[in-house]
Design a protein around this motif. Structure first.
Motif, PDB file in Angstrom:
ATOM      1  N   ARG A 172       0.819  -1.207   0.000  1.00 14.14           N
ATOM      2  CA  ARG A 172       0.000   0.000   0.000  1.00 14.14           C
ATOM      3  C   ARG A 172       0.856   1.261   0.000  1.00 14.14           C
ATOM      4  NH1 ARG A 172      -5.826  -1.006   2.077  1.00 14.14           N
ATOM      5  NH2 ARG A 172      -5.977  -3.231   1.591  1.00 14.14           N
TER       6      ARG A 172
ATOM      7  N   TYR B  88      -0.268   4.943  -0.725  1.00  4.09           N
ATOM      8  CA  TYR B  88      -1.113   5.147   0.451  1.00  4.09           C
ATOM      9  C   TYR B  88      -0.351   5.887   1.551  1.00  4.09           C
ATOM     10  CZ  TYR B  88      -5.074   2.029  -0.684  1.00  4.09           C
ATOM     11  OH  TYR B  88      -6.188   1.449  -1.223  1.00  4.09           O
ATOM     12  N   GLN B  89      -1.101   6.569   2.404  1.00  4.94           N
ATOM     13  CA  GLN B  89      -0.541   7.123   3.625  1.00  4.94           C
ATOM     14  C   GLN B  89      -0.459   6.057   4.717  1.00  4.94           C
ATOM     15  OE1 GLN B  89      -2.372  11.252   4.433  1.00  4.94           O
ATOM     16  NE2 GLN B  89      -3.838  10.296   3.021  1.00  4.94           N
ATOM     17  N   SER B  90      -1.448   5.126   4.736  1.00  4.06           N
ATOM     18  CA  SER B  90      -1.521   4.089   5.767  1.00  4.06           C
ATOM     19  C   SER B  90      -1.515   2.704   5.134  1.00  4.06           C
ATOM     20  CB  SER B  90      -2.790   4.248   6.608  1.00  4.06           C
ATOM     21  OG  SER B  90      -2.925   3.178   7.528  1.00  4.06           O
TER      22      SER B  90
ATOM     23  N   THR C   5      -4.567  -2.704   7.326  1.00  3.96           N
ATOM     24  CA  THR C   5      -5.725  -3.354   6.702  1.00  3.96           C
ATOM     25  C   THR C   5      -6.072  -4.623   7.459  1.00  3.96           C
ATOM     26  OG1 THR C   5      -6.649  -4.206   4.616  1.00  3.96           O
ATOM     27  CG2 THR C   5      -4.347  -4.715   5.076  1.00  3.96           C
TER      28      THR C   5
ATOM     29  N   TYR D 124      -5.779  -3.241  -2.395  1.00  2.00           N
ATOM     30  CA  TYR D 124      -5.466  -1.825  -2.230  1.00  2.00           C
ATOM     31  C   TYR D 124      -6.044  -0.927  -3.323  1.00  2.00           C
ATOM     32  CZ  TYR D 124      -1.425  -3.049  -5.248  1.00  2.00           C
ATOM     33  OH  TYR D 124      -0.611  -3.509  -6.245  1.00  2.00           O
TER      34      TYR D 124
ATOM     35  N   MET E 139      -9.332   0.835  -1.916  1.00  3.79           N
ATOM     36  CA  MET E 139      -9.378   1.677  -0.733  1.00  3.79           C
ATOM     37  C   MET E 139      -8.596   2.994  -0.861  1.00  3.79           C
ATOM     38  SD  MET E 139     -11.311   0.176   1.401  1.00  3.79           S
ATOM     39  CE  MET E 139     -12.054  -1.424   1.707  1.00  3.79           C
ATOM     40  N   ALA E 140      -8.020   3.271  -2.031  1.00  3.85           N
ATOM     41  CA  ALA E 140      -7.179   4.468  -2.185  1.00  3.85           C
ATOM     42  C   ALA E 140      -7.965   5.756  -1.951  1.00  3.85           C
ATOM     43  CB  ALA E 140      -6.534   4.487  -3.572  1.00  3.85           C
TER      44      ALA E 140
ATOM     45  N   ASP F  31      -8.289   6.419   1.656  1.00  2.27           N
ATOM     46  CA  ASP F  31      -7.011   6.890   2.176  1.00  2.27           C
ATOM     47  C   ASP F  31      -6.804   8.367   1.852  1.00  2.27           C
ATOM     48  OD1 ASP F  31      -4.277   5.856   3.330  1.00  2.27           O
ATOM     49  OD2 ASP F  31      -3.726   7.081   1.601  1.00  2.27           O
TER      50      ASP F  31
ATOM     51  N   GLY G  52      -7.896  10.895   4.322  1.00  6.46           N
ATOM     52  CA  GLY G  52      -7.238  10.915   5.622  1.00  6.46           C
ATOM     53  C   GLY G  52      -8.058  10.195   6.672  1.00  6.46           C
TER      54      GLY G  52
ATOM     55  N   PHE H  64      -7.949   6.950   7.458  1.00  9.11           N
ATOM     56  CA  PHE H  64      -7.348   5.752   8.037  1.00  9.11           C
ATOM     57  C   PHE H  64      -6.406   6.086   9.194  1.00  9.11           C
ATOM     58  CE2 PHE H  64      -7.604   3.492   3.656  1.00  9.11           C
ATOM     59  CZ  PHE H  64      -8.970   3.317   3.846  1.00  9.11           C
TER      60      PHE H  64
ATOM     61  N   MET I 137      -3.112   6.006  11.366  1.00 10.14           N
ATOM     62  CA  MET I 137      -1.695   5.996  11.020  1.00 10.14           C
ATOM     63  C   MET I 137      -0.872   5.255  12.070  1.00 10.14           C
ATOM     64  SD  MET I 137      -1.482   7.513   8.139  1.00 10.14           S
ATOM     65  CE  MET I 137       0.290   7.792   8.054  1.00 10.14           C
TER      66      MET I 137
END
Length: 410
Positions: free
Chosen positions: A40, A45-47, A50, A195, A198-199, A202, A205, A207, A209
């Motif tokens: 991810r 992704y930032q996070s 999952t 993935y 779910m982008a 994400d 913001g 999700f 961290m």
């Protein structure tokens, strides 16, 4: 006289396990199914958090033709549905001779759409796409595949109402049977986990961290929560008219006796305590129960600041001073999205059958909204007779279900 609706079979494929026995043990132990998918981060992704959901191997179970048109969530739904049918004592001969409907909650499928677009961008030729992508990418992919594979000839449609979809599917199946329009409906919810899907979440913001401690990242109602964790899989429930189930000697696991719904009518991502209260109250009124009768509330709480806050306010309005225990199983599963409303009914019935309430793990510090809630923060032995399950989603859609142990006579 209105007909009663019972659950005669259940199936589950989730990050807590791939059958009811494994899932029951995870619930009892307060075991998290959340982990890290490093791909991810590479994808942007930032996070990387999952739910870790095992992909089923269907080769040797289904033909290549049957597998071709099945998206990831359809694979999960097939496994959950097969388990539900087995428990209900429904085999292929029965399905060929009796009408069974299917209503599933599921999102559109991101992976086949993106893969098909990538092929077109490279090859510039639609003939390179083959025939599978269309059936994988349609929003009705789960229903159309289950209907074809299991020979289902009753009602057949998908519910796409954000994270309340799985709950609405059960509510609609319940109403159809209650009103005499169907005798049996397979209901459930399914959600892909890859993935690709779910982008966009994400990007909001939304999700958590807390990647250094994945199992502690989902913290419903906790003051220090910092976002949800995406997850998925599938859950299936065989709903059946009570007399029909008794006549064929089917196992009766629980009774669905109330369905409540509402819409917030506000911002597209704005929760509402008023909308939540309306859905819960409507479900309890339909079931003929009061707040004092409810033993357990499976909260929607996803570990977001606003969502948990408004649900906590709603739960406090209805259940302060009552004996009902409250927990969010999303503390262990993460947010199973379009599947969640169905899986959480399965989780609740498993608790009901095994006389315990699963814990709201990772709850360390209450905030001003959750401090008055009767939260189960550890596994609690309990005789559960009446359960309320909440599901709320983007667009202000709210659903609540009341499920109880079966009573032979009202």
């Amino acid at each position: 006289m209105e007909r009663r609706v019972v659950i005669t079979g259940m199936g589950i494929w989730s990050c807590l396990g791939t059958d009811k026995e494994a899932v029951t043990e995870s619930l009892r132990m307060g075991k998290s199914g959340i982990g890290i998918e490093k791909e991810r981060i590479a994808y942007g992704y930032q996070s990387a958090l999952t739910g870790i959901v095992k992909r089923p191997v269907l080769k040797g179970i289904l033909s290549r033709r049957e597998r071709m048109g099945m998206a990831e969530e359809g694979e999960y739904a097939y496994m959950a549905s097969a388990e539900a049918f087995r428990q209900a004592g429904i085999d292929d001969e029965f399905l060929q001779q009796n009408e069974v409907g299917v209503i599933f909650g599921n999102d559109s499928s991101a992976r086949p759409v993106i893969e098909a677009a990538n092929i077109m961008a490279t090859e510039h030729d639609t003939q390179m796409l083959g025939s599978g992508y269309i059936f994988q990418s349609m929003n009705s992919t789960v229903n159309m595949n289950l209907s074809a594979i299991f020979h289902l000839r009753g009602v057949n449609f998908s519910v796409s109402s954000a994270c309340a979809s799985g709950s609405h599917s059960i509510g609609l199946g319940y109403l159809l049977i209650k009103q005499g329009l169907q005798n049996r409906v397979l209901c459930g919810g399914a959600q892909e986990v890859n993935y690709y899907s779910m982008a966009t979440f994400d990007a909001l913001g939304a999700f958590s961290m807390r990647m250094d401690e994945p199992e502690k990242a989902s913290r419903p109602f906790d003051r220090d929560r910092d976002g949800l964790i995406p997850s998925g899989g599938a859950a299936a429930l065989m709903l059946e008219e009570y007399e029909s189930a008794v006549k064929r000697g089917a196992p009766i696991l629980a009774e669905v006796c109330g369905y409540g719904f509402s819409s917030n009518g506000g911002g597209i991502s704005q929760p509402s305590d008023d909308g939540s209260v309306v859905a819960m109250t409507r479900a309890m009124e339909m079931a003929g129960v009061a707040a004092d009768d409810v033993d357990y509330v499976n909260a929607h709480a996803t570990s977001t600041q606003q969502g948990d806050m408004f649900e906590a306010i709603a739960l406090d309005r209805l259940f302060r001073g009552r004996h009902a225990l409250i927990s969010s199983t999303k503390s262990m599963t993460g947010h199973e999205c379009w599947m969640a409303g169905a899986s959480e009914v399965v989780y609740s019935v498993l608790m009901m059958q095994n006389n315990f309430v699963a814990p709201n793990i990772n709850f360390c510090n209450p905030d001003e909204y959750s401090e008055h809630l009767n939260l189960a923060t550890r596994t609690t032995p309990c005789d559960l007779r009446t359960v309320l399950s909440n599901s709320f989603g983007f667009g202000g859609t709210n659903s609540a279900l009341v499920v109880r142990k079966v009573q032979q006579n009202f």
